[in-house]
Design a protein around this motif. Structure first.
Motif, PDB file in Angstrom:
ATOM      1  N   GLN A  66       0.824  -1.204   0.000  1.00  0.00           N
ATOM      2  CA  GLN A  66       0.000   0.000   0.000  1.00  0.00           C
ATOM      3  C   GLN A  66       0.863   1.260   0.000  1.00  0.00           C
ATOM      4  O   GLN A  66       0.511   2.258  -0.641  1.00  0.00           O
ATOM      5  N   ARG A  67       1.973   1.227   0.719  1.00  0.00           N
ATOM      6  CA  ARG A  67       2.870   2.381   0.714  1.00  0.00           C
ATOM      7  C   ARG A  67       3.491   2.602  -0.661  1.00  0.00           C
ATOM      8  O   ARG A  67       3.626   3.741  -1.120  1.00  0.00           O
ATOM      9  N   ILE A  68       3.861   1.510  -1.328  1.00  0.00           N
ATOM     10  CA  ILE A  68       4.438   1.644  -2.665  1.00  0.00           C
ATOM     11  C   ILE A  68       3.404   2.195  -3.634  1.00  0.00           C
ATOM     12  O   ILE A  68       3.702   3.058  -4.476  1.00  0.00           O
ATOM     13  N   ARG A  69       2.171   1.717  -3.539  1.00  0.00           N
ATOM     14  CA  ARG A  69       1.116   2.220  -4.418  1.00  0.00           C
ATOM     15  C   ARG A  69       0.814   3.685  -4.142  1.00  0.00           C
ATOM     16  O   ARG A  69       0.456   4.431  -5.056  1.00  0.00           O
ATOM     17  N   LYS A  70       0.951   4.088  -2.884  1.00  0.00           N
ATOM     18  CA  LYS A  70       0.718   5.489  -2.558  1.00  0.00           C
ATOM     19  C   LYS A  70       1.779   6.386  -3.183  1.00  0.00           C
ATOM     20  O   LYS A  70       1.502   7.529  -3.569  1.00  0.00           O
ATOM     21  N   VAL A  71       3.018   5.889  -3.280  1.00  0.00           N
ATOM     22  CA  VAL A  71       4.098   6.676  -3.895  1.00  0.00           C
ATOM     23  C   VAL A  71       4.030   6.599  -5.416  1.00  0.00           C
ATOM     24  O   VAL A  71       4.090   7.620  -6.114  1.00  0.00           O
ATOM     25  N   ARG A  74      -0.510   7.039 -10.490  1.00  0.00           N
ATOM     26  CA  ARG A  74      -0.627   7.052 -11.947  1.00  0.00           C
ATOM     27  C   ARG A  74       0.037   8.294 -12.539  1.00  0.00           C
ATOM     28  O   ARG A  74       0.713   8.214 -13.570  1.00  0.00           O
ATOM     29  N   ASP A  75      -0.149   9.447 -11.893  1.00  0.00           N
ATOM     30  CA  ASP A  75       0.483  10.671 -12.392  1.00  0.00           C
ATOM     31  C   ASP A  75       1.998  10.569 -12.370  1.00  0.00           C
ATOM     32  O   ASP A  75       2.680  11.042 -13.296  1.00  0.00           O
ATOM     33  N   LEU A  76       2.547   9.956 -11.326  1.00  0.00           N
ATOM     34  CA  LEU A  76       3.993   9.797 -11.248  1.00  0.00           C
ATOM     35  C   LEU A  76       4.501   8.885 -12.355  1.00  0.00           C
ATOM     36  O   LEU A  76       5.524   9.180 -13.000  1.00  0.00           O
ATOM     37  N   LEU A  77       3.816   7.794 -12.624  1.00  0.00           N
ATOM     38  CA  LEU A  77       4.241   6.878 -13.678  1.00  0.00           C
ATOM     39  C   LEU A  77       4.139   7.533 -15.054  1.00  0.00           C
ATOM     40  O   LEU A  77       5.009   7.332 -15.915  1.00  0.00           O
ATOM     41  N   VAL A  78       3.088   8.317 -15.269  1.00  0.00           N
ATOM     42  CA  VAL A  78       2.957   9.024 -16.551  1.00  0.00           C
ATOM     43  C   VAL A  78       4.086  10.037 -16.714  1.00  0.00           C
ATOM     44  O   VAL A  78       4.669  10.177 -17.803  1.00  0.00           O
ATOM     45  N   SER A 370      10.170  13.087  -7.836  1.00  0.00           N
ATOM     46  CA  SER A 370       8.816  13.355  -8.319  1.00  0.00           C
ATOM     47  C   SER A 370       7.746  13.042  -7.283  1.00  0.00           C
ATOM     48  O   SER A 370       6.599  13.466  -7.438  1.00  0.00           O
ATOM     49  N   SER A 371       8.089  12.288  -6.233  1.00  0.00           N
ATOM     50  CA  SER A 371       7.088  11.919  -5.232  1.00  0.00           C
ATOM     51  C   SER A 371       6.714  13.076  -4.313  1.00  0.00           C
ATOM     52  O   SER A 371       5.696  13.015  -3.626  1.00  0.00           O
TER      53      SER A 371
END
Length: 427
Positions: A66-71, A74-78, A370-371
């Motif tokens: 859950q912590r990894i998904r929070k970081v 989708r915007d960060l990956l884009v 970016s996080s």
């Protein structure tokens, strides 16, 4: 009966009810006052019980997934994906420049940039010319023509210095030393764009530069940076000069695309870039063009270079408007690795596991940078109106002259004021 009142006021009201009642006969006073005091004691104990109830602590701690998904949103990956597209374009531009300089002995950096500026002129400057209103080409020239003229000269010379460096140093040296643009962009953004960074941003940028250091170490261990003598030093100086000019151009680009228009930036760069690069081409490289052995292969390389350069110029403002000049330049560091991986097949470079390590370190630095979001410092004029350090605002702020926009400040408090008391609900 439901009472919604602060604890302090409730205690005071109950105390007044117990002590300041009207005169009562002595016989009745003892019994009634005892009963009233017992009721007061029970109500105060209820209030104390409500105050002492601890908050709910039964929420389980988030898991690692859950912590990894929070970081990794989708915007960060884009954002990371868009940056890698720019890196691939930079990689293609560097490879074609190396082919032209080494295999075909075509030393024409100004001509290569001139082709790109002509494409920008045909697409974006003509778009500004047919616009109506304030976004028209003539209206923009009347307001800020000299600013775009200086910016066009800076961009031309940045491209010239970096492309010229390919003739004197190695491909990896060009793209490794080009990371000098990062501290330049950080400093310019801090002082001119008033961007303020957090600790996560500096740590992320440091990790990216550490990844570059791993690549330099791999090159030294493999012996790819040796034996070039004074020409290598001259080429490295050209790269550093070009990186400084690139930093200035990128910060100006970020300001324009976020406050004015992407089409305006590209159109004015195409106008002044094609004009001044054409003059520089006629003065410096007309003899070099005559020496080029023109055939379909070298023609295809020039066409490919122009296409990739045009794509880079057109796509970079889109990414920069979404992120920032610093984030874009950090993403471009992976272009070094893409070039090295291509060099394994094209130039027969030796492979080292440090290249993979440096790639993952750079990506980790990009994710960390970016996080966390940056913030912009307030307009200094605002603080002149609020010289007191307390929460009271100035009653008579200084008047600004006509035509000057008055800056505004919105104060938002997430907690209670110092004199307020928390309400409590007693049932």
């Amino acid at each position: 009966m439901v009472i919604t009142e602060s604890p302090l006021r409730l205690r005071r009201r109950l105390r007044r009810a117990c002590t300041s009642s009207p005169p009562i006969p002595p016989v009745i006073l003892g019994a009634e006052c005892a009963d009233l005091r017992s009721v007061c004691g029970r109500m105060i104990s209820v209030v104390s019980t409500v105050e002492s109830v601890p908050r709910c602590t039964g929420i389980p701690a988030p898991s690692l997934y859950q912590r990894i998904r929070k970081v990794l949103t989708r915007d960060l990956l884009v954002t990371l994906a868009l940056g890698q597209v720019l890196s691939l374009l930079i990689c293609a531009i560097g490879l074609i420049s190396k082919y032209l300089a080494d295999d075909f002995h075509a030393s024409t950096p100004v001509f290569q940039s001139f082709l790109n500026y002509i494409l920008l002129f045909l697409v974006y400057t003509t778009t500004l010319a047919v616009r109506q209103g304030e976004g028209n080409l003539l209206a923009i020239l009347k307001q800020r023509w000299w600013k775009y003229m200086i910016l066009g000269l800076i961009d031309i010379e940045a491209n010239y210095l970096v492309l010229k460096a390919y003739q004197y140093t190695t491909l990896s040296s060009v793209q490794l030393l080009d990371c000098f643009v990062i501290p330049v962009v950080l400093l310019l953004s801090w002082f001119f764009l008033l961007v303020r960074y957090k600790a996560a941003h500096f740590v992320g940028a440091g990790l990216c530069l550490l990844g570059i250091g791993c690549m330099v170490g791999a090159d030294i261990l493999l012996g790819r940076q040796q034996g070039l003598g004074d020409q290598k030093l001259f080429g490295d100086l050209l790269v550093l000069g070009g990186a400084t000019l690139y930093g200035i151009s990128n910060v100006c680009e970020e300001f324009i695309v976020k406050n004015l228009s992407r089409v305006e930036f590209l159109g004015m760069i195409g106008l002044f870039g094609s004009f001044f690069s054409g003059i520089q081409l006629a003065i410096m490289e007309h003899k070099e063009l005559l020496k080029v052995s023109w055939d379909w292969q070298i023609g295809l390389l020039y066409v490919g270079f122009s296409a990739f350069m045009f794509g880079l110029y057109s796509f970079m403002p889109v990414v920069m408007k979404r992120t920032s000049a610093t984030s874009v330049n950090l993403s471009l560091l992976t272009a070094d690795l893409y070039s090295l991986f291509c060099g394994l097949f094209l130039f027969h470079y030796k492979f080292s596991t440090l290249y993979l390590l440096s790639f993952f370190i750079i990506i980790l630095g990009l994710v960390l940078y970016s996080s966390s979001s940056t913030y912009v410092a307030q307009d200094p004029r605002v603080y002149k109106q609020f010289r007191n350090t307390g929460s009271q605002l100035a009653t008579d702020p200084p008047q600004l002259s006509a035509g000057v926009l008055e800056p505004s400040v919105t104060y938002t408090s997430l907690g209670p004021e110092p004199g307020d008391e928390h309400p409590v609900r007693v049932a």
